[in-house]
Design a protein around this motif. Sequence first.
Motif, mmCIF file in Angstrom:
data_model
loop_
_atom_site.group_PDB
_atom_site.id
_atom_site.type_symbol
_atom_site.label_atom_id
_atom_site.label_comp_id
_atom_site.label_asym_id
_atom_site.label_seq_id
_atom_site.Cartn_x
_atom_site.Cartn_y
_atom_site.Cartn_z
ATOM 1 N N SER A 162 -4.019 54.557 -19.647
ATOM 2 C CA SER A 162 -2.862 53.259 -20.019
ATOM 3 C C SER A 162 -3.550 52.271 -19.594
ATOM 4 C CB SER A 162 -1.750 53.852 -19.573
ATOM 5 O OG SER A 162 -1.315 53.913 -18.224
ATOM 6 N N GLU A 163 -2.717 51.333 -19.816
ATOM 7 C CA GLU A 163 -3.272 49.976 -18.234
ATOM 8 C C GLU A 163 -3.046 49.593 -17.129
ATOM 9 O OE1 GLU A 163 -2.191 45.162 -18.859
ATOM 10 O OE2 GLU A 163 -1.898 46.485 -20.629
ATOM 11 N N ARG A 190 -5.586 52.530 -15.639
ATOM 12 C CA ARG A 190 -6.572 52.344 -15.627
ATOM 13 C C ARG A 190 -6.666 50.998 -14.675
ATOM 14 N NH1 ARG A 190 -10.671 52.358 -18.594
ATOM 15 N NH2 ARG A 190 -9.816 53.211 -20.901
ATOM 16 N N SER A 191 -5.947 50.534 -14.270
ATOM 17 C CA SER A 191 -5.551 49.248 -13.398
ATOM 18 C C SER A 191 -5.953 49.345 -11.538
ATOM 19 C CB SER A 191 -4.217 48.469 -13.533
ATOM 20 O OG SER A 191 -4.654 46.916 -12.382
#
Length: 329
Positions: A276-277, A280-281
């Motif tokens: 997911s964003e 991943r971040s």
Amino acid sequence: MRAITYDRFGPAAEVLVLEDLPTPNPAPGEVLVRLHNSGVNPSDIRARAGGRPGVTKPPFPKIVPHSDGAGVIEAVGEGISKARIGERVWIWNGQWQRAFGTAADYIALPSVQAVTLPDQTSFETGAILGIPGMTAVHAVLGGGDVAGKTVLISGGAGTVGNLAIQVAAASGATVLATARGESGLAAAREAGAAEVFDYTSDNLADQILEATRGALVDRIVEVEFGKNVETNTRVIAERGTIAAYGSAKDMTPVLPFYPLMFKAVTLDLVLVYLLSEAVRSTAIGSLTGLLEKGALDFRISETLDLTECAKAHDLIAEGNRAGSVLLKC
């Protein structure tokens, strides 16, 4: 621009072709990256050979392979700050669900998929971050801080496994690892494993528990889930996690369900393409921090010219390497 392409599945030497393609223009929200290096991964070889279950033909009429790479942004599309031009970056998901990857002089892709490369980090290292680096970081740290915990890394001489040892050790964990052969065991030990075990041993679980004086393992990073599930079930602690990123030797494993359930074990199936964003971040932030501290040593087995892409694929397929295989674009 030069690009390696294929339009059908088959042996590398038969299907990979060097072509002259138009240099892409970055679309709105995209950046154009002049690639210095392209990273070659086992997933690239399986995709080109038609080794993914249920896939009978390439998903696009023409494919430029490889998801990992590093280079410099030369142009930006509408909506992207021109301040990014000249920025050194590394690439993730370059060819995931897209036709054109990093085995070329240039790639145009969404700006978010070009991550700033720390000044002290080489382009060669940058081309290893997308799949091996992110897999290692997420597999070790995806459940949170591991400081003070015991982490077992399976396949500690492999590219991901070796990096996972370094990530865990740099994050304050006590690291155990498995490997094979004198050179493999030495590589895992040099990466920071406190105890190293030969994974071909018949009594591997007993050896691990003897080394820990019976204490169970908080987290396992596993490259061969099916083959090692019985051993892992024995050594994993209550509420522990098995973070598995592979099971090539047993692709349809049978689980010892109740022994795992009565330890309330979490099975985390790691596929960095689909993070997911937010996740991943977080992983990118952790990886960047480790790079800036100089905590990771990226082993490179071969660096070949772009024109030698087929040879690079064969080297990966053979498996007899001690580090990543890169192309010079």
